[in-house]
Design a protein around this motif. Sequence first.
Motif, PDB file in Angstrom:
ATOM      1  N   LEU A 173       0.781  -1.237   0.000  1.00 17.37           N
ATOM      2  CA  LEU A 173       0.000   0.000   0.000  1.00 17.37           C
ATOM      3  C   LEU A 173       0.818   1.296   0.000  1.00 17.37           C
ATOM      4  N   ASP A 174       2.047   1.236   0.478  1.00 16.94           N
ATOM      5  CA  ASP A 174       2.844   2.468   0.518  1.00 16.94           C
ATOM      6  C   ASP A 174       3.834   2.460  -0.661  1.00 16.94           C
ATOM      7  N   PRO A 175       3.794   3.487  -1.513  1.00 21.00           N
ATOM      8  CA  PRO A 175       4.628   3.454  -2.729  1.00 21.00           C
ATOM      9  C   PRO A 175       6.122   3.307  -2.444  1.00 21.00           C
ATOM     10  N   VAL A 176       6.631   3.982  -1.413  1.00 16.09           N
ATOM     11  CA  VAL A 176       8.071   3.899  -1.124  1.00 16.09           C
ATOM     12  C   VAL A 176       8.446   2.486  -0.672  1.00 16.09           C
ATOM     13  N   PHE A 177       7.684   1.943   0.258  1.00 13.56           N
ATOM     14  CA  PHE A 177       7.977   0.596   0.753  1.00 13.56           C
ATOM     15  C   PHE A 177       7.704  -0.470  -0.322  1.00 13.56           C
ATOM     16  N   LYS A 178       6.682  -0.235  -1.119  1.00 10.66           N
ATOM     17  CA  LYS A 178       6.368  -1.187  -2.190  1.00 10.66           C
ATOM     18  C   LYS A 178       7.527  -1.266  -3.181  1.00 10.66           C
ATOM     19  N   ASN A 179       7.999  -0.102  -3.577  1.00  9.21           N
ATOM     20  CA  ASN A 179       9.093  -0.034  -4.539  1.00  9.21           C
ATOM     21  C   ASN A 179      10.354  -0.708  -3.975  1.00  9.21           C
ATOM     22  N   PHE A 180      10.683  -0.387  -2.740  1.00  5.28           N
ATOM     23  CA  PHE A 180      11.886  -0.958  -2.124  1.00  5.28           C
ATOM     24  C   PHE A 180      11.760  -2.484  -1.984  1.00  5.28           C
ATOM     25  N   SER A 181      10.597  -2.926  -1.528  1.00  6.82           N
ATOM     26  CA  SER A 181      10.416  -4.358  -1.218  1.00  6.82           C
ATOM     27  C   SER A 181      10.473  -5.249  -2.445  1.00  6.82           C
ATOM     28  N   HIS A 182      10.188  -4.666  -3.600  1.00  6.28           N
ATOM     29  CA  HIS A 182      10.175  -5.464  -4.827  1.00  6.28           C
ATOM     30  C   HIS A 182      11.414  -5.186  -5.680  1.00  6.28           C
ATOM     31  N   ASN A 183      12.474  -4.662  -5.059  1.00  6.78           N
ATOM     32  CA  ASN A 183      13.647  -4.343  -5.895  1.00  6.78           C
ATOM     33  C   ASN A 183      14.396  -5.612  -6.321  1.00  6.78           C
ATOM     34  N   ASP A 184      15.202  -5.455  -7.361  1.00  4.66           N
ATOM     35  CA  ASP A 184      15.856  -6.615  -7.988  1.00  4.66           C
ATOM     36  C   ASP A 184      16.809  -7.341  -7.043  1.00  4.66           C
ATOM     37  N   VAL A 185      17.469  -6.582  -6.176  1.00  2.97           N
ATOM     38  CA  VAL A 185      18.435  -7.197  -5.258  1.00  2.97           C
ATOM     39  C   VAL A 185      17.709  -8.161  -4.317  1.00  2.97           C
ATOM     40  N   ILE A 186      16.591  -7.709  -3.780  1.00  2.00           N
ATOM     41  CA  ILE A 186      15.826  -8.547  -2.849  1.00  2.00           C
ATOM     42  C   ILE A 186      15.266  -9.775  -3.565  1.00  2.00           C
ATOM     43  N   THR A 187      14.769  -9.569  -4.765  1.00  2.00           N
ATOM     44  CA  THR A 187      14.217 -10.689  -5.527  1.00  2.00           C
ATOM     45  C   THR A 187      15.294 -11.729  -5.797  1.00  2.00           C
ATOM     46  N   GLN A 188      16.460 -11.276  -6.252  1.00  2.00           N
ATOM     47  CA  GLN A 188      17.549 -12.210  -6.558  1.00  2.00           C
ATOM     48  C   GLN A 188      17.986 -12.965  -5.302  1.00  2.00           C
ATOM     49  N   LEU A 189      18.060 -12.230  -4.199  1.00  2.00           N
ATOM     50  CA  LEU A 189      18.437 -12.856  -2.923  1.00  2.00           C
ATOM     51  C   LEU A 189      17.443 -13.936  -2.528  1.00  2.00           C
ATOM     52  N   ALA A 190      16.162 -13.638  -2.692  1.00  2.00           N
ATOM     53  CA  ALA A 190      15.121 -14.601  -2.317  1.00  2.00           C
ATOM     54  C   ALA A 190      15.305 -15.902  -3.102  1.00  2.00           C
ATOM     55  N   PHE A 191      15.603 -15.766  -4.398  1.00  2.00           N
ATOM     56  CA  PHE A 191      15.863 -16.972  -5.211  1.00  2.00           C
ATOM     57  C   PHE A 191      17.114 -17.687  -4.710  1.00  2.00           C
ATOM     58  N   ASP A 192      18.177 -16.912  -4.471  1.00  2.44           N
ATOM     59  CA  ASP A 192      19.449 -17.511  -4.029  1.00  2.44           C
ATOM     60  C   ASP A 192      19.292 -18.250  -2.702  1.00  2.44           C
ATOM     61  N   LEU A 193      18.394 -17.777  -1.869  1.00  2.00           N
ATOM     62  CA  LEU A 193      18.215 -18.401  -0.546  1.00  2.00           C
ATOM     63  C   LEU A 193      17.314 -19.632  -0.615  1.00  2.00           C
ATOM     64  N   GLY A 194      16.823 -19.932  -1.811  1.00  2.00           N
ATOM     65  CA  GLY A 194      16.112 -21.192  -1.982  1.00  2.00           C
ATOM     66  C   GLY A 194      14.601 -21.071  -2.151  1.00  2.00           C
ATOM     67  N   LEU A 195      14.102 -19.837  -2.197  1.00  2.30           N
ATOM     68  CA  LEU A 195      12.660 -19.685  -2.430  1.00  2.30           C
ATOM     69  C   LEU A 195      12.424 -19.762  -3.944  1.00  2.30           C
ATOM     70  N   VAL A 196      11.852 -20.859  -4.377  1.00  2.00           N
ATOM     71  CA  VAL A 196      11.667 -21.078  -5.813  1.00  2.00           C
ATOM     72  C   VAL A 196      10.634 -20.093  -6.368  1.00  2.00           C
ATOM     73  N   LYS A 197       9.576 -19.866  -5.589  1.00  2.00           N
ATOM     74  CA  LYS A 197       8.566 -18.877  -5.958  1.00  2.00           C
ATOM     75  C   LYS A 197       8.334 -17.965  -4.753  1.00  2.00           C
ATOM     76  N   PRO A 198       9.229 -16.969  -4.570  1.00  2.00           N
ATOM     77  CA  PRO A 198       9.134 -16.134  -3.370  1.00  2.00           C
ATOM     78  C   PRO A 198       7.918 -15.214  -3.395  1.00  2.00           C
TER      79      PRO A 198
END
Length: 276
Positions: A103-128
């Motif tokens: 709901l918050d544009p700043v937090f939404k943008n940050f939370s879906h950034n590429d670094v976090i997404t890549q990390l989630a995959f690297d940590l083993g979440l196949v569909k984070p």
Amino acid sequence: MLSIQQKHQFDGQGYLVLNTLFTPQQMNELKAAASSIVKKFDPDSTRAVFSTQDQTKTRDDYFLSSGDKVRCFFEEDAFDAHGQLKQAKSLSINKIGHALHVLDPVFKNFSHNDVITQLAFDLGLVKPQIHQSMYIFKQPKIGGVIRWHQDASYFYTDPISVITFWFAVEDATIQNGCLQVQTNGEKYPLIEQFKRYQDDSTELLKLSTKPWPQDKDALPLEVKQGSLVVFNGLLPHFSAPNLSDKSRHAYTLHMTCATSQYAQENWLQAKASPLY
Ligand code: FE2
């Protein structure tokens, strides 16, 4: 993004610290966005809630219906006996939760950034997928203790998949109540499960008699602003009260793998936000 050694450390110890992965500017943007939410928040809108007779029930309702909202939660003893805030509103809020990432544009943008997404995959979440976001203030002097717990108790999936992303919006030290994790080398089973039933009653069910680690087995993770700590859902962790005069702001995301079965009894049933 992560090296083989880092992946091994996460798998073996259950947590990983990525020092100053994000810039002070990125963290200060989150801080400003949180401050703006608190500024707009009218404490009178919930003071009534907290001064009604059935305090426990109304508090529970306020919490249980917050999964798809942005709500401010007060510190335990923010109010005096007359229902008045004991100190400034900005120093009375314990946290904001639980759908900042939606709901918050700043937090939404940050939370879906590429670094976090890549990390989630690297940590083993196949569909984070992100289930929950929180901005935690850990206010100076009054930021309370968070007892030993495991995050999978609140985000139960079969198999267990939840990973917590803990961003240091400010420097975290022993003095201001940094995160502390179990490092005695033992693997812990899930000790408790927080369940929400159809009538909205809740229960913290004991699943194991294994005692929590002793505080001496905890490693305080003192980290600089912009650092990220990731840990798995079975890692016992806690944080001591903040007795210092410095706040310890942190932003957290709880992610699970969409290929696992998310329990119907989890308190938070809002639609998850996929990163894939
Ligand atoms: Fe936790």
